[in-house]
Design a protein around this motif. Structure first.
Motif, PDB file in Angstrom:
ATOM      1  N   ALA A  83       0.861  -1.110   0.055  1.00 54.51           N
ATOM      2  CA  ALA A  83       0.003   0.094   0.062  1.00 54.51           C
ATOM      3  C   ALA A  83       0.807   1.332   0.087  1.00 54.51           C
ATOM      4  O   ALA A  83       0.418   2.238  -0.708  1.00 54.51           O
ATOM      5  CB  ALA A  83      -0.876  -0.033   1.437  1.00 54.51           C
ATOM      6  N   ILE A  84       2.093   1.173   0.697  1.00 54.29           N
ATOM      7  CA  ILE A  84       2.943   2.434   0.787  1.00 54.29           C
ATOM      8  C   ILE A  84       3.613   2.485  -0.342  1.00 54.29           C
ATOM      9  O   ILE A  84       3.717   3.578  -0.882  1.00 54.29           O
ATOM     10  CB  ILE A  84       3.776   2.157   1.910  1.00 54.29           C
ATOM     11  CG1 ILE A  84       3.187   2.222   3.399  1.00 54.29           C
ATOM     12  CG2 ILE A  84       5.111   3.317   1.931  1.00 54.29           C
ATOM     13  CD1 ILE A  84       4.086   1.755   4.565  1.00 54.29           C
ATOM     14  N   LEU A  86       2.436   1.677  -3.586  1.00 51.91           N
ATOM     15  CA  LEU A  86       1.570   2.149  -4.553  1.00 51.91           C
ATOM     16  C   LEU A  86       1.378   3.662  -4.148  1.00 51.91           C
ATOM     17  O   LEU A  86       0.938   4.298  -5.192  1.00 51.91           O
ATOM     18  CB  LEU A  86       0.294   1.355  -4.418  1.00 51.91           C
ATOM     19  CG  LEU A  86       0.387  -0.046  -4.786  1.00 51.91           C
ATOM     20  CD1 LEU A  86      -0.845  -0.819  -4.775  1.00 51.91           C
ATOM     21  CD2 LEU A  86       0.621  -0.162  -6.502  1.00 51.91           C
ATOM     22  N   ALA A  87       1.093   3.873  -3.072  1.00 47.42           N
ATOM     23  CA  ALA A  87       0.914   5.393  -2.630  1.00 47.42           C
ATOM     24  C   ALA A  87       2.085   6.183  -3.145  1.00 47.42           C
ATOM     25  O   ALA A  87       1.725   7.373  -3.524  1.00 47.42           O
ATOM     26  CB  ALA A  87       0.651   5.541  -1.311  1.00 47.42           C
ATOM     27  N   MET A 196      -3.326   3.702  -8.742  1.00 46.81           N
ATOM     28  CA  MET A 196      -2.455   3.423  -7.753  1.00 46.81           C
ATOM     29  C   MET A 196      -3.132   3.911  -6.492  1.00 46.81           C
ATOM     30  O   MET A 196      -3.038   2.945  -5.617  1.00 46.81           O
ATOM     31  CB  MET A 196      -1.168   3.919  -7.940  1.00 46.81           C
ATOM     32  CG  MET A 196      -0.607   3.264  -9.132  1.00 46.81           C
ATOM     33  SD  MET A 196       1.223   3.575  -9.261  1.00 46.81           S
ATOM     34  CE  MET A 196       1.679   2.377 -10.771  1.00 46.81           C
ATOM     35  N   MET A 197      -3.462   5.230  -6.363  1.00 42.48           N
ATOM     36  CA  MET A 197      -4.131   5.377  -5.039  1.00 42.48           C
ATOM     37  C   MET A 197      -5.266   4.616  -4.668  1.00 42.48           C
ATOM     38  O   MET A 197      -5.369   4.103  -3.563  1.00 42.48           O
ATOM     39  CB  MET A 197      -4.193   6.943  -4.850  1.00 42.48           C
ATOM     40  CG  MET A 197      -4.598   7.552  -3.817  1.00 42.48           C
ATOM     41  SD  MET A 197      -3.234   7.366  -2.408  1.00 42.48           S
ATOM     42  CE  MET A 197      -2.110   8.604  -3.059  1.00 42.48           C
ATOM     43  N   ALA A 200      -4.180   1.210  -3.367  1.00 41.56           N
ATOM     44  CA  ALA A 200      -3.302   1.406  -2.187  1.00 41.56           C
ATOM     45  C   ALA A 200      -4.306   1.371  -1.025  1.00 41.56           C
ATOM     46  O   ALA A 200      -4.331   0.692   0.072  1.00 41.56           O
ATOM     47  CB  ALA A 200      -2.341   2.623  -2.100  1.00 41.56           C
TER      48      ALA A 200
END
Length: 210
Positions: A83-84, A86-87, A196-197, A200
């Motif tokens: 997640a990080i 992708l963010a 992407m966000m 994430a």
């Protein structure tokens, strides 16, 4: 409904994740775009790029994905880390959208088919990010799924690679006039950032719910 099928959901998740990672502007995409513009060995380079991605994704899902699936701690680490990651990709995409740039594609062919194939292989396997994206990220995140769902996730990611590379290689002639305009790349980067966000956030929600 079809979209309630766990296999379809997993496949779409893999497709959008793989697509979001692969669309980012880079040397490999620039090379394939250039080959498409001059119509030189297009089938060879798009097959090499797509099959290489499929090979690495399969290795990640068969190896790392299985290891992660057996460990709750690893699933947690990979999910939060993914997640990080992708963010951060989303932030970089949004930042690129604020810059003025275009993808340059030279109008010269690389030369022989062997030269084109070697160049494509080099741009693929000598790029450390390809291992981070396919083997580690996609392979690791596949650990969220079990059995057929994990396979569907991987198939979705592989299909995204084939769709993108074939569209880029054979659609280059149509895309070239559009992407000469920096605004087109800004729009693309914004879309990449949003996807992407969204992925994430989805990972975090899935982790909290589980």
């Amino acid at each position: 409904m079809m979209f309630n099928d766990p296999l379809v959901v997993a496949g779409l998740a893999g497709f959008f994740l793989g697509g979001s990672l692969i669309i980012a502007i880079g040397a490999q995409n620039a090379f394939i775009l250039r080959q498409g513009l001059v119509r030189a060995h297009v089938l060879v380079v798009v097959l090499i790029a797509a099959l290489s991605d499929a090979l690495l994704i399969t290795a990640g899902i068969a190896g790392l994905g299985s290891i992660v699936a057996r460990s709750t701690a690893l699933i947690t680490i990979v999910t939060i880390g993914g997640a990080i990651f992708l963010a951060c990709y989303a932030v970089l995409a949004f930042r690129r959208a604020l810059q003025r740039h275009v993808m340059e594609a030279a109008q010269k062919s690389v030369g022989s088919v062997w030269a084109a194939a070697t160049t494509c292989l080099g741009l693929t396997f000598l790029n450390p990010h390809v291992y981070l994206d396919t083997v580690l990220l996609i392979g690791g995140l596949s650990g969220q799924y079990e059995g057929s769902a994990r396979l569907a996730f991987g198939v979705g990611a592989c299909i995204a690679s084939f769709v993108w590379f074939f569209a880029l290689g054979y659609g280059a002639r149509l895309l070239a006039p559009v992407f000469v305009n920096p605004v087109a790349w800004r729009v693309l980067d914004v879309l990449i950032g949003l996807v992407m966000m969204f992925l994430a956030i989805g990972l975090v929600v899935r982790f909290i719910n589980s």
